[in-house]
Every structure is written in C-alpha cells, then in structure tokens.
Design a protein around this motif. Structure first.
Motif, short mmCIF file in Angstrom:
data_model
loop_
_atom_site.label_atom_id
_atom_site.label_comp_id
_atom_site.label_asym_id
_atom_site.label_seq_id
_atom_site.Cartn_x
_atom_site.Cartn_y
_atom_site.Cartn_z
N LEU A 60 -5.02 5.90 12.36
CA LEU A 60 -3.90 5.35 11.60
C LEU A 60 -4.23 5.30 10.11
N LYS A 61 -5.50 5.10 9.80
CA LYS A 61 -5.94 5.15 8.41
C LYS A 61 -5.73 6.56 7.84
N ILE A 62 -6.05 7.56 8.66
CA ILE A 62 -5.82 8.95 8.25
C ILE A 62 -4.33 9.22 8.09
N ALA A 63 -3.53 8.63 8.98
CA ALA A 63 -2.07 8.80 8.89
C ALA A 63 -1.54 8.28 7.56
N ARG A 64 -2.05 7.13 7.12
CA ARG A 64 -1.62 6.58 5.83
C ARG A 64 -2.06 7.49 4.68
N LYS A 65 -3.28 8.02 4.79
CA LYS A 65 -3.78 8.93 3.77
C LYS A 65 -2.93 10.19 3.72
N ALA A 66 -2.41 10.58 4.88
CA ALA A 66 -1.60 11.81 4.97
C ALA A 66 -0.17 11.60 4.52
N GLY A 67 0.22 10.33 4.28
CA GLY A 67 1.55 10.08 3.75
C GLY A 67 2.46 9.19 4.55
#
Length: 224
Positions: free
Chosen positions: A80-87
């Motif tokens: 989910l942290k990566i999801a936020r980084k991805a936009g």
C-alpha cells in the motif's frame, strides 16, 4: 505468412520508453480495457481491490481516465505504501475485516460508496466487499481471475442494481493507448517494478514472485 498478414499486432515503442517500461505495456493494456468496461470517466470515485501489480496499474489507468479519487485496498502495508508512491489518492489495509466491515471502512475513507470498483484479486471476500462498497447503479468490473465457481452476495448486487462485468485481456487499440500513456508521462509504471534479477537468477525471481512480497518482478536479459 500469418505474422506478415497480422503486422497490426506489432506496436513500436518510442525511444523514450525503456525496455522495462515496455514489458509492463501488456498488463497496462488490460487495465486500460478494464477502465473502459467500467465506464470510468471524469469526476468518478473508484475503488481498486488489490494492491498487486494489476491493482496498481488499474489505479493508474483509472486516474488517466479522469477519475478524481482512487482508493486502493490491500492486506500489505508495504504494498500500500508503494501504491501511494505510484499515485493512489487513498489506501486502506482491510486485513482481518469481514466484507461488510471492509466496505464500511471504505465508505468512511471515501465519504460514501464508490461509483465503480475494479476488483483485481479474484478472492471471494474481496468480491463481496466490492459489491457492498459500490454505489447503487454502479458497477463492479472483475479484473482478477479466481475460481470459476464462487459464493458472493449476488442478492445484494441485485438489490442495489450493481452491474457485475467481466474482462478478458484487452482489445487491439488498448495497446496503442497504453503505449501513449507511458510515452506521454501520463502514466508512470516504474514504481510498480519492485524487484530485478539477472537472467541466471530466474528461479529466484519466480520464487520471489510466488512469495507475495513483490509487486512486479523483472528478469534482465542484459545489464544494459
């Protein structure tokens, strides 16, 4: 002769798209098609169930389609942290929640139900959550592939007039759209690629994929 007669299936990558980005065009084309099937447009609030590579690509495609808010749900804080980084506009960990409780939490975060949901897991509990969390008259588009026979609350979908739609891969022009989105910078697929391995470590790459810790794994055939 077959391939000569079907050259339209070949898509030239512009110079500003790397080989790694090019390798993600095919799943991105699936995400583009999913958004078309879901009728996602300007101003929509979209729920994406699943924080794997397909979920993140669907999130990106939904934003590129004009969605104002996209919430990504999952069970891994790291993904989910990566999801936020991805936009991703918003994320929510639904681990341990029942479908109805997860749907209630989703509505709390969004301020109401989603206009459309892209279900990217294929897991019955997540499909149930998608149905409960989608607004009346909205739709749930099945992107993830699960068991062909599942137990889900079809009665709830019927009472809410929620359409359940399926997708099978993509259409020809979705590849063209996917290439254009990456080339123009409207979609940045780089954050989805979380692990890289040289060719001689392909087995380790497959094991990493199977472990569930990665989002998208790349095997590099050459270092350059």
């Amino acid at each position: 002769m077959y391939w000569c007669n079907n050259f339209r299936f070949l898509h030239r990558l512009p110079d500003n798209i790397s080989d790694e980005e090019g390798a993600v065009i095919e799943p991105l084309a699936c995400a583009v098609y999913a958004c078309k099937r879901a009728d996602i447009g300007v101003g929509d609030t979209v729920l994406v169930c699943g924080s794997g590579s397909m979920g993140l690509l669907c999130m990106m495609a939904a934003l590129a389609s004009g969605a104002t808010t996209v919430l990504v749900t999952g069970r891994s804080d790291e993904k989910l942290k990566i999801a936020r980084k991805a936009g991703a506009c918003k994320t929510l960990n639904i681990s341990g929640k029942s479908p109805k409780d997860a749907a209630a939490a989703i509505e709390d975060v969004l301020g109401g139900p989603a206009d459309a949901t892209l279900e990217c897991t294929g897991v019955p509990s997540c499909i149930s959550t998608a149905i409960y969390a989608t607004t009346r008259g909205g739709n749930v588009t099945m992107v993830g592939i699960g068991d062909l026979v599942q137990e889900v609350p079809l009665g709830a979908a019927a009472m809410k007039e929620v359409d359940i739609r399926g997708i099978l891969r993509y259409c020809h022009d979705d590849f063209t759209t996917a290439v254009s989105l990456v080339a123009s910078g409207k979609v940045n697929v780089k954050p989805v690629i979380t692990h890289r391995f040289p060719l001689e470590k392909t087995l380790e790459a497959l094991q990493t994929t199977a472990s569930g810790v990665a989002v998208k794994v790349m095997v590099r055939c050459a270092e350059n």
